[in-house]
Structure formats: C-alpha cells, structure tokens
Design a protein around this motif. Structure first.
Motif, short mmCIF file in Angstrom:
data_model
loop_
_atom_site.label_atom_id
_atom_site.label_comp_id
_atom_site.label_asym_id
_atom_site.label_seq_id
_atom_site.Cartn_x
_atom_site.Cartn_y
_atom_site.Cartn_z
N THR A 154 0.84 -1.20 0.00
CA THR A 154 0.00 0.00 0.00
C THR A 154 0.87 1.25 0.00
O THR A 154 2.06 1.21 0.33
CB THR A 154 -0.90 0.06 1.25
OG1 THR A 154 -0.05 0.13 2.40
CG2 THR A 154 -1.80 -1.15 1.34
N ILE A 155 0.24 2.37 -0.34
CA ILE A 155 0.91 3.68 -0.27
C ILE A 155 1.39 3.94 1.16
O ILE A 155 2.52 4.42 1.36
CB ILE A 155 -0.07 4.78 -0.73
CG1 ILE A 155 -0.46 4.60 -2.19
CG2 ILE A 155 0.50 6.17 -0.44
CD1 ILE A 155 0.55 5.05 -3.20
N ASP A 156 0.57 3.61 2.15
CA ASP A 156 0.97 3.86 3.54
C ASP A 156 2.21 3.07 3.92
O ASP A 156 3.10 3.58 4.59
CB ASP A 156 -0.18 3.50 4.50
CG ASP A 156 -1.25 4.59 4.52
OD1 ASP A 156 -0.96 5.70 4.03
OD2 ASP A 156 -2.35 4.33 5.01
N THR A 157 2.28 1.82 3.49
CA THR A 157 3.47 1.02 3.79
C THR A 157 4.69 1.57 3.10
O THR A 157 5.76 1.70 3.71
CB THR A 157 3.23 -0.45 3.36
OG1 THR A 157 2.10 -0.94 4.08
CG2 THR A 157 4.43 -1.32 3.67
N LEU A 158 4.54 1.94 1.84
CA LEU A 158 5.67 2.51 1.11
C LEU A 158 6.16 3.78 1.80
O LEU A 158 7.36 4.03 1.93
CB LEU A 158 5.27 2.79 -0.34
CG LEU A 158 6.35 3.44 -1.21
CD1 LEU A 158 7.62 2.61 -1.23
CD2 LEU A 158 5.83 3.63 -2.64
N ARG A 159 5.21 4.57 2.27
CA ARG A 159 5.54 5.83 2.96
C ARG A 159 6.35 5.55 4.23
O ARG A 159 7.30 6.28 4.55
CB ARG A 159 4.22 6.51 3.32
CG ARG A 159 4.36 7.94 3.67
CD ARG A 159 3.04 8.57 4.01
NE ARG A 159 3.36 9.77 4.74
CZ ARG A 159 3.53 9.80 6.05
NH1 ARG A 159 3.35 8.71 6.77
NH2 ARG A 159 3.88 10.92 6.64
N GLU A 160 5.98 4.50 4.94
CA GLU A 160 6.74 4.14 6.15
C GLU A 160 8.15 3.66 5.80
O GLU A 160 9.10 3.95 6.51
CB GLU A 160 6.02 3.03 6.92
CG GLU A 160 4.85 3.54 7.73
CD GLU A 160 3.93 2.39 8.14
OE1 GLU A 160 4.41 1.23 8.27
OE2 GLU A 160 2.71 2.66 8.31
N LYS A 161 8.27 2.94 4.71
CA LYS A 161 9.58 2.36 4.35
C LYS A 161 10.50 3.40 3.72
O LYS A 161 11.72 3.23 3.73
CB LYS A 161 9.39 1.22 3.33
CG LYS A 161 8.44 0.13 3.78
CD LYS A 161 9.15 -0.98 4.49
CE LYS A 161 8.20 -2.14 4.73
NZ LYS A 161 8.72 -3.08 5.73
N ARG A 162 9.93 4.44 3.13
CA ARG A 162 10.72 5.48 2.47
C ARG A 162 10.23 6.85 2.98
O ARG A 162 9.61 7.63 2.25
CB ARG A 162 10.53 5.42 0.94
CG ARG A 162 11.08 4.16 0.28
CD ARG A 162 12.60 4.18 0.15
NE ARG A 162 13.12 3.00 -0.50
CZ ARG A 162 13.45 1.87 0.14
NH1 ARG A 162 13.29 1.78 1.46
NH2 ARG A 162 13.94 0.84 -0.53
N PRO A 163 10.55 7.15 4.25
CA PRO A 163 9.93 8.32 4.89
C PRO A 163 10.33 9.68 4.32
O PRO A 163 9.64 10.66 4.58
CB PRO A 163 10.35 8.19 6.36
CG PRO A 163 11.51 7.27 6.36
CD PRO A 163 11.38 6.37 5.18
N LEU A 164 11.41 9.74 3.55
CA LEU A 164 11.80 11.05 3.02
C LEU A 164 10.96 11.48 1.82
O LEU A 164 11.02 12.63 1.40
CB LEU A 164 13.28 11.03 2.58
CG LEU A 164 14.31 10.85 3.69
CD1 LEU A 164 15.71 10.90 3.11
CD2 LEU A 164 14.14 11.93 4.76
N LEU A 165 10.19 10.54 1.27
CA LEU A 165 9.54 10.85 -0.01
C LEU A 165 8.31 11.76 0.12
O LEU A 165 8.06 12.61 -0.73
CB LEU A 165 9.14 9.55 -0.72
CG LEU A 165 10.31 8.63 -1.09
CD1 LEU A 165 9.79 7.43 -1.87
CD2 LEU A 165 11.36 9.37 -1.90
N ASP A 166 7.58 11.61 1.20
CA ASP A 166 6.31 12.33 1.34
C ASP A 166 6.56 13.60 2.14
O ASP A 166 6.52 13.60 3.37
CB ASP A 166 5.30 11.43 2.05
CG ASP A 166 3.95 12.10 2.21
OD1 ASP A 166 3.65 13.03 1.44
OD2 ASP A 166 3.20 11.70 3.11
N ALA A 167 6.82 14.71 1.44
CA ALA A 167 7.31 15.92 2.12
C ALA A 167 6.34 17.08 2.07
O ALA A 167 6.68 18.18 2.51
CB ALA A 167 8.64 16.33 1.51
N VAL A 168 5.13 16.88 1.55
CA VAL A 168 4.23 18.03 1.41
C VAL A 168 3.71 18.52 2.76
O VAL A 168 3.73 19.71 3.06
CB VAL A 168 3.05 17.69 0.47
CG1 VAL A 168 1.99 18.78 0.51
CG2 VAL A 168 3.55 17.52 -0.97
#
Lengths: 411, 411
Positions: A154-168
């Motif tokens: 999921t998007i949420d899991t990816l966000r947890e694994k790559r925390p620098l990506l979601d910066a808005v």
C-alpha cells in the motif's frame, strides 16, 4: 454506492437529453427480437444491472427493484436468467456487496454475480505474483489478495519504508533525516483501485515509482519511459452524492496524476488497462460471469443477447453500446477473449441520474458534440454511443420489456 | 526553507549547464560598470538575496554568508547598501524569517527587509476588505491578516460550514446528511498561499467556489466564467529536500487545480496574479522595498542597479533577467508601477542547486530548448533568460564582485 455523472451540460441544465423516452413496455427503434415464435423457457440472454440509481438511491431502495427481482427467481430463489451486477464502486469486497444486495432485493445473491470496477484484475494473472503498489481506500489489501495478488504494497506502507519521499505535509515530515535503508522488492506495476485520501501522498509516491522504474527513493531516471505498467479501475470523473453539485471521483484523481506526469516528464502517462464502465474489459468480464452462470445451471442454449440496465448515459449506455459495437465486429479475437454474445443492448431507466424531463427547455444552439466531455482522456467521445436502445421508467419495466422482447416465459 | 528546482534535464544529469563559469571576483561578459571613476561611499545599487542555497542549505548555514554580511554592515550593524531577502517560501510570517536570518547572519535583519512569495499581496488592496478563501499550510490566518486581509476564510472553516462538499475521504464524510444551512458571505477571491495538505479537500472546495461564483454549496452555474479572481503565490513545481529526487511544490498543486478546472468546464483557469520568483510582481515589490530603505536612510543618490543573487537558474536568474527586460522597455507605466531602476543584474552562486561541473559530460544532442519546461503554464520559456550576467562561487564572492563593479568603498 455511487452514481457516475452525465456530462456537465446535463448538470448545468441547458442541454438536450438523449432522444426518445419510450413508453413503458414497448421496444425502442433498434430492438431486435430474438426470433422465437414460441415462448422460451430457457434463457438465451442475460442481465447486467447497474446498482446505484437502478436498485438504490444512496441508501434508499428503489421500490421497483424488489418487484423486478421476484420475476427473476423461481420459488426456491434460484435465478431463471443469468444476472450480474455491474458497479463502478470498488472500495469493498464483492461478498460484502452481495450481502447488501441480498438484503436489499430479498433474493439470495452470490458473490459470483457481483462485478466491481476492479473485478477484471482477476484476469491479469501475469501481475499476480509480482510486487504491485496499490492506491485507494477501504480494505485494499484484502481486495487485492482476493483478486489474486500475492505481493500488494500500500501507499501507507511505502511511505513508512521510504519516509523522506512524502514531504508536502510539514507536520508529517520525518524527524530523522537519514533513515536507515529498508529493503523493498522492485515494484513492478501500479494498481489504482479508486480515489485515495491525502492525494499529495499518493500522487508523489506513484510518480516516484514511475520515474525510478519501481525503486522509489532512488534518483529519477531518464530511462524510465515507457514506465512500469499502470492499471486503473473506475474512471468516473465525478459522482452524485448529497451535495447539490457533483463530487470528485477517481477520474479526478487520475486527471491529477496524468497531468503531473506530463508536466514533469513531458510525456504521456500510459495505462496498461482501464477498468470499470464504460471500458470493454468490464463488459468482457461481465459476459464471462454470465456464461459461467449458464454453464453452472446447465442451460445449454447459447447466451445471445446481453441487456445492460443502467441510469447513466455516459457509463451504462456508452459502455453497453461500445461493447455491442465490439461484438458486431465479430472477429476471431472475440472468441479468444471469451466474447461470444451476438449483441449487447442498452436499457436506460429514469430512477437515477437520467431524467426524461429536462428542467429547462433544451438550448437549441447547444449540441452534444459541442459540450464538455467528462469521460476519460483515453476514450474518445462518440455521440453515436450515448443513444440507448430502450428507455423505460424503472428496473421492473426493464425486466418486463426484456421478457417480452425475448418471448420469455419461465415456468 | 526550500530551493526551487532546475529543469529535469539537470536532475537527470544529461544536460548542459548555463554557459561560462566565471573566476571569482571577475565580471561576466554582460557586466556594465556604473561609470564612477572615483570610489563611491553612497550606494546607487541594492541587493536581492535568495536564501536557500545562497545563505543556508536546509538548516545548515553556508560559511560565506557570515563573511559577506560583515562587509555589508557598519560597526553599528547598519546596512551600507539596501538589502532585501527574496524567498519563494511562504508558510510563515516575515518577522519569523527575519529572526532566523538575524541569528544566521549575525547582523540584525528587519522584517521590512524580508520578502516572501506572498508579500506582493500587500499591494492588492482592492481585495483586503473582501471575503477571500485562503489555501495553504502554516499560520494562514495570521499571514493573511498581516498582509491586510480583513475577512480571510480557510479551507478548513469552509469545510465545517459546508460539510457535504468534501466527500472523498469515506471516514470524514458527515453523519448528518442535511446539515442546517450556515450563512456565509460571498467569497470574492481565492488566494493560493502554498501547497495545502489533503489536496482533494482543497481542490474540491476551490472548484466549488469557482463554479458557484463564490457561493459553495449552491449548484454549479454555467454563468460562472470568467470565474472569481484567483491569486497565487509561489509557482515552484518541485523543490529539493532530503530525498534523492525533488519533491512536489505548490506548482504541482496548481497543475492539479488547472487541469481539473479545464476537464470539468472545458475552459482555462485564469490567474489574476502570480507571485513569487520569477514573476515580475515579485521584483517590482522587491524594488519598492529597496527604495524604501534608501529613503529611510536619506541616501539621495538614486538606486540604479539591482543585483539579484541566487542559486537557481529557473527562478533567480530567469526572474532577474525577466525584470531587467521589463526595465529596459522603460515605459511610463514603469514609473507608475514604482519601477525606477535602470537595470537588474543576475548573479548565480554555486552553493545551491546550480553546479558548474555537471556530473556527466553534456549530451551534445540535448539542448535547453528541447527539454521539459518546469516553469508555470503562464510563463513561456525563453532560453535567453536563463543566462546569468555573472557566475561566482558563493555569496561572499558575489558581494566582492558587486562592490568592484560599482567602485563601492563604504566608510
């Protein structure tokens, strides 16, 4: 539970409705009788029913629905005709939808009769073993696994694994600026189930996956085009809820994704597949389900005609007519794709989005070709495909009409 | 604290940098000396400093910045030259930014020296008394009120007052389906301060306001075009954060808004004003601040030349060159608009986004005109405007160069 929308002209009230409301129970100009002179007892046809606007409005049942379904089953509650429910909704499992329908209609509905916008993904077996990024709301992992995907992320899991990506979102940026690298398999496809929440997060991560060939967190690559496959369910731009004007649907999210991709790369986002009405894939899969029901019941007569009953000109009518055109082409590839019906007929009901009485007189200077097309970018608007074969007041009248056209008299 | 981005070609590593890195302290090919033969003690020029990539990188000060600023003030900490800080950031009050800069540079910075992307909104007095919808993050109401707006309304407040409108997030839909009507004044303009969170909510409500002529909750109107004014600050498509690839900025949000509006209505979203580098409005307002400083210090010599020091070709260099072209046109309207300088010179430093050494050899088949333009839709890309007048290693070298060009020797 949603209805897709007619084009803006209808919403804005200054436009022509499709031609020819037809009196209850009579057949429209394009109707073709099946050629039986005697009454039939085995069906050579099947029904595709839209749900919202045909069987329910929001959470309120439409009375004609129960009456109609009493005619479609025998005294044991077994269907006398193959029936599939075809909805563009996609945020629950089909079993849940089947349970809702059983309760609503008072007849037992199996999950194999329910087709949601994502159902054709079952046919995309080449992705089932691969790691795919899934975007949407609701029980996404359950839905993906039920469809056959073994490695959805999921998007949420990816966000947890790559925390620098979601910066808005300033309040959700990570405190650690050099998080330890977490192993992730290569993401080999993106599946868009429906509109997510926090669009900025999904848009950013999907773009990252596409521009890194499935390794989000890596620098963007110039060689990432053509990008990894994107499969999308439900293209509805807007839908009608309780508000006085239509609300954003998954199609609006897709407009954002397509245009961000284009702005950043200068290239077009391509879809490996587009599912949900009015796409052909949807009708192919619905026909497959109709045929499976007939086989299970040992009805040996071939299914010749599909009747698609819906309330929306731009999805239900357009989709049925588009599939009919495909069937008319009648090439060898149809049989390979599991299409064997001779025709697909569109039946428009007046209990939902479509109204035979426009609220203001038609603007004669306005023509359907000159208005704004709310369909998806990849579907060229064809005015010939928005004319329904039949217009009836409600779903009960639709069943009566079809039984009459088919000379069908079940025992 | 953010840097806007060079075009994708630079990110992807296979592109040509702008021409001619110039050795420290020498002047570039387009330099024009001010014509003083004797050393000046009063300035006839002013500085526009970008912040991120010039004075800081992320949260880390760039050492040359403190050295440079020691040369710009006298022993009492008073500036010897008019100085304005021009950033595309916009999510805080200018006093906060001034405090950060004072701490960083070791010299006292006043809030009147700080210009953020929203600062030119001070000049739009015709909207200050009206009810305006504001979109963004941070202390939006404080920022709006500090700029002069008396009746700002946030997206969150509008959402509370019209709960049926925001329907994307299933978990945030209202339980009450017929909420009581709450009076709202007509919304007369939309001000986009920066990228919000939950884009679906802001996008939906802004579209609602535009399609109802300022009465969200009403049905969409066909007569709502041209729509009510939209003013936007900061068009940066992307910016460089800690991730290895650039992150979405406000320009990406605007791409979504523009394309949804276009898809639904078939018409173009129009901006009443676009602020932030590289827009002319930004440089006009910066010149206004420079002139106010000179006036306050009773420097009677007119300010002839503006030096814009930045690290980003597409915002700092492009914006300075665009403003210079405007000044060269020298019409009467310039004076009315408060523009009186003779020229604006672009000085590119190498401590931020721009690097004189591309990581891979330039691809000779690739030209700057053939690459993707990451500027805003309403700014046509002009290759002539990305050539800096001067390239120097850092901000200290920039100050040395300008003092030399201007024969400036403060006492």
């Amino acid at each position: 539970m949603r209805r897709a929308l007619p084009p803006l002209r209808a919403l804005l009230g200054a436009a022509r409705p499709p031609r020819l409301p037809v009196p209850r129970g009579t057949c429209g100009p394009l109707a073709e009788r099946s050629g039986h002179s005697a009454l039939s007892v085995l069906p050579s046809f099947g029904f595709l029913f839209d749900i919202d606007g045909v069987l329910v409005r929001g959470k309120t049942p439409i009375p004609a629905a129960r009456t109609a379904f009493q005619k479609l089953v025998n005294s044991q509650g077994q269907f006398l005709v193959p029936v599939v429910f075809v909805t563009n909704a996609g945020n629950c499992l089909r079993q849940k939808k089947a349970d809702q329908l059983s309760h609503l209609l008072g007849v037992p509905i199996s999950q194999d009769q329910v087709m949601m916008s994502h159902s054709p993904l079952r046919m995309f077996k080449r992705y089932h073993e691969k790691c795919v990024l899934v975007s949407g709301q609701g029980p996404l992992l359950d839905i993906a696994q039920d469809l056959g995907f073994c490695q959805p992320i999921t998007i949420d899991t990816l966000r947890e694994k790559r925390p620098l990506l979601d910066a808005v979102d300033h309040d959700r940026r990570p405190n650690v600026l050099s998080p330890s690298a977490v192993e992730l398999p290569k993401i080999e496809a993106v599946v868009l189930f429906g509109e997510p929440v926090r669009w900025e997060t999904s848009l950013q991560l999907i773009i990252d996956v596409l521009l890194t060939s499935g390794y989000p967190g890596n620098p963007y690559e110039q060689e990432s085009y053509p990008h990894i496959p994107v499969l999308a369910c439900n293209m509805d731009l807007m839908w009608v809820a309780e508000a006085q004007s239509p609300r954003f649907g998954h199609g609006t999210f897709m407009v954002c994704l397509e245009n961000i991709y284009k702005k950043i790369t200068g290239k077009d986002l391509k879809y490996e597949a587009l599912m949900g009405k009015p796409s052909r894939l949807t009708y192919q899969y619905a026909e497959h389900l109709i045929r499976a029901q007939a086989l299970q019941r040992s009805w040996e007569q071939p299914i010749q005609t599909l009747y698609a009953v819906g309330d929306n000109v731009m999805t239900d009518v357009y989709g049925a007519n588009l599939y009919n055109r495909y069937l008319q082409e009648g090439s060898q590839s149809h049989l390979q794709a599991g299409a064997a019906a001779a025709r697909c007929r569109s039946v428009l009901v007046c209990t939902g989005v479509y109204s035979p009485q426009p609220e203001v007189p038609p603007d004669t200077g306005d023509s359907i070709t000159g208005t704004v097309f709310h369909g998806h970018r990849d579907f060229r608007f064809d005015p010939a495909l928005v004319e329904p074969d039949h217009v009836v007041p409600d779903v009960d009248a639709a069943v009566d009409l079809v039984f009459q056209l088919e000379n069908f008299a079940p025992r």
